[in-house]
Scaffold this motif. Structure first.
Motif, PDB file in Angstrom:
ATOM      1  N   ASN A  31      69.951 122.751  63.626  1.00  0.00           N
ATOM      2  CA  ASN A  31      70.231 124.179  63.552  1.00  0.00           C
ATOM      3  C   ASN A  31      69.002 125.034  63.265  1.00  0.00           C
ATOM      4  OD1 ASN A  31      72.546 125.337  64.324  1.00  0.00           O
ATOM      5  ND2 ASN A  31      73.619 125.067  62.393  1.00  0.00           N
ATOM      6  N   GLU A  32      67.845 124.393  63.193  1.00  0.00           N
ATOM      7  CA  GLU A  32      66.640 125.161  62.928  1.00  0.00           C
ATOM      8  C   GLU A  32      66.163 125.816  64.227  1.00  0.00           C
ATOM      9  OE1 GLU A  32      63.900 122.861  60.767  1.00  0.00           O
ATOM     10  OE2 GLU A  32      62.349 124.403  60.713  1.00  0.00           O
ATOM     11  N   ARG A  33      65.442 126.915  64.055  1.00  0.00           N
ATOM     12  CA  ARG A  33      64.954 127.611  65.238  1.00  0.00           C
ATOM     13  C   ARG A  33      63.550 127.142  65.555  1.00  0.00           C
ATOM     14  NH1 ARG A  33      64.072 133.906  65.236  1.00  0.00           N
ATOM     15  NH2 ARG A  33      62.094 133.161  64.421  1.00  0.00           N
ATOM     16  N   LEU A  34      63.307 126.814  66.802  1.00  0.00           N
ATOM     17  CA  LEU A  34      61.954 126.446  67.220  1.00  0.00           C
ATOM     18  C   LEU A  34      61.081 127.693  67.234  1.00  0.00           C
ATOM     19  CD1 LEU A  34      62.603 124.064  70.264  1.00  0.00           C
ATOM     20  CD2 LEU A  34      62.259 123.453  67.876  1.00  0.00           C
ATOM     21  N   PRO A  35      59.776 127.499  67.205  1.00  0.00           N
ATOM     22  CA  PRO A  35      58.895 128.654  67.417  1.00  0.00           C
ATOM     23  C   PRO A  35      59.206 129.289  68.770  1.00  0.00           C
ATOM     24  CG  PRO A  35      57.628 126.774  66.640  1.00  0.00           C
ATOM     25  CD  PRO A  35      59.017 126.272  66.918  1.00  0.00           C
ATOM     26  N   PHE A  73      67.375 126.855  69.441  1.00  0.00           N
ATOM     27  CA  PHE A  73      67.819 126.167  68.241  1.00  0.00           C
ATOM     28  C   PHE A  73      68.088 124.685  68.510  1.00  0.00           C
ATOM     29  CE2 PHE A  73      68.768 130.587  67.887  1.00  0.00           C
ATOM     30  CZ  PHE A  73      68.473 130.908  66.576  1.00  0.00           C
TER      31      PHE A  73
ATOM     32  N   THR B   9      59.252 128.310  60.107  1.00  0.00           N
ATOM     33  CA  THR B   9      60.377 128.805  60.878  1.00  0.00           C
ATOM     34  C   THR B   9      60.755 130.170  60.350  1.00  0.00           C
ATOM     35  OG1 THR B   9      61.123 126.546  61.013  1.00  0.00           O
ATOM     36  CG2 THR B   9      62.633 128.239  61.745  1.00  0.00           C
ATOM     37  N   SER B  10      60.626 131.152  61.198  1.00  0.00           N
ATOM     38  CA  SER B  10      60.859 132.507  60.724  1.00  0.00           C
ATOM     39  C   SER B  10      62.326 132.870  60.812  1.00  0.00           C
ATOM     40  CB  SER B  10      60.032 133.478  61.565  1.00  0.00           C
ATOM     41  OG  SER B  10      60.436 133.388  62.914  1.00  0.00           O
ATOM     42  N   GLY B  11      62.652 133.977  60.199  1.00  0.00           N
ATOM     43  CA  GLY B  11      63.996 134.500  60.318  1.00  0.00           C
ATOM     44  C   GLY B  11      65.008 133.839  59.409  1.00  0.00           C
ATOM     45  N   ALA B  13      67.192 131.567  59.970  1.00  0.00           N
ATOM     46  CA  ALA B  13      67.274 130.116  60.035  1.00  0.00           C
ATOM     47  C   ALA B  13      66.258 129.474  59.093  1.00  0.00           C
ATOM     48  CB  ALA B  13      67.045 129.635  61.463  1.00  0.00           C
TER      49      ALA B  13
END
Lengths: 230, 230
Positions: A31-35, A73, B9-11, B13
């Motif tokens: 569930n983490e967001r990639l760059p 994500f 990881t920004s934001g 998330a």
DNA sequence: ATAGATTGGTATAGAATTGGCACATTAAAT
DNA sequence: ATTTAATGTGCCAATTCTATACCAATCTAT
């Protein structure tokens, strides 16, 4: 011609395997967001289009999910990497297992629950009763309600097992079917059963409570079977 | 470690991951109140809305619970994340869990088992019948017999759960009690129940088979309780 | 019991970020 | 020469983040 250099497969395929390795490696978690595509492009020293091609491959491999305007994500859960149970458990088998465990949980709840736990149960009931808007929030509240029941059993092992069931329940394999099954009428019907179940527990009416839970799950099983094309 | 962990990881998330890590890490413990949304926003250098989005995700993951006007509280119990279930499961709780699962396994076996599985079951019965010499070998053969039953259910999830039960069974701190409980007479009595159970399964006699298994476990529970000093 | 402080809930608008996409260019392989 | 893949650029559209302000529930100190 054989190229002995470290330089891996060039282009999109190379970026694909690098990002894939990073995900499996746990560098990017569930569930983490990639760059952003632009950042990844700079980071790997390639053009943005190349990164996009790689991310498209990853999406087709069901490892990431792209959201317009938001980001890319990870939808690959390493928790289930070793326990492929979640992968090879069908919805029907899940219901069958709940049919084994939950009625007996009710037995323990009726005979063991104290007032403090009854209160928590009523609280969880309130939550699920108010979550009639959409299938997702109902499904989430329903999971919490049944988990509260398990907690009232006072048996750590049963609680642990029910947590595993909930893990698999929330594992997204068949979640798209939810919208077909969980119509407004169905939600209300399930909630009637939830209400009757809690009432029976408060009355300490063992037979009625166990019967309601069994009927509840049989109904869910029936609804599920109705979804499977024959 | 390289400085490669630019992660960042920004934001929302990213905040989600950080707070989740803090909870799992034990930085915030069960039922503890997190800093206010405004404080968290300042602490992580993001806007309050971003923190709220992250907390909403955590709430959906059942890790925190928000209370209007009061705060956000951790409702994630690290006790159940560890694999020490075996440590904190008592013999009585184990039997209670088997009492939930095994009778329903029998239901599935009676309605689904084919001849090939029946043969495996008879084989496992033979083994347990011949293991009357000492408590240890009987206990081992008994575990194998019940696991074979689970395998005959054809349900991967139930089989997986019964494997976990067997893990705990063989792990246990009460194995020394076996010698007190498993007298020669008890072993023979249990084996009679095993034999009758298999016969009922072969006859496809659902009620009898389920009843025998339930009685079998109730007896084991009773024998166990007899060992506990009051 | 009351008042003030603190907390989560909600709404808003604008700025920043992100993926989607089109097009021309460059490089290498066939 | 043709094809294929990667590059670089610019712009669009969806979403998120930020920065405020204010509301409502809860807690605390008086």
């Amino acid at each position: 011609m054989m190229e002995n250099s470290i330089k891996a497969t060039s282009g999109a395929a190379g970026i694909f395997s690098k990002i894939r390795a990073a995900i499996i490696n746990g560098e990017y978690t569930f569930n983490e967001r990639l760059p952003s595509e632009r950042d990844l492009a700079e980071q790997y020293g390639v053009a943005r289009g190349t990164v996009r091609a790689a991310l498209d491959q990853l999406e087709r491999a069901h490892m990431v999910r792209k959201k317009f305007g938001s980001g890319t994500f990870v939808c690959y859960d390493t928790r289930f990497e070793h326990e492929d149970i979640a992968e090879e458990t069908s919805p029907l088998e899940l219901i069958e297992t709940r049919l084994a465990i939950e009625p007996h949980i009710i037995r323990l709840v009726v005979s063991n629950a104290n007032n403090r736990e009854i209160r928590k149960l009523e609280e969880a009931l309130e939550n699920v009763l108010h979550a009639r808007q959409d299938p997702n929030s109902f499904s989430s509240a329903d999971e919490a309600f049944h988990l509260t029941l398990a907690n009232c059993s006072q048996n750590p092992l049963l609680i642990w097992m029910y947590q595993r069931i909930n893990d698999i329940r929330s594992h997204t394999q068949w979640s798209h079917r939810k919208n077909n099954i969980l119509t407004r009428d169905k939600i209300d019907y399930y909630n009637d059963q939830h209400t009757e179940l809690v009432r029976a527990i408060i009355r300490r009416d063992m037979d009625s409570a166990v019967g309601r839970m069994t009927e509840h799950l049989r109904q869910a099983k029936k609804d599920l079977l109705g979804q499977i094309p024959l």
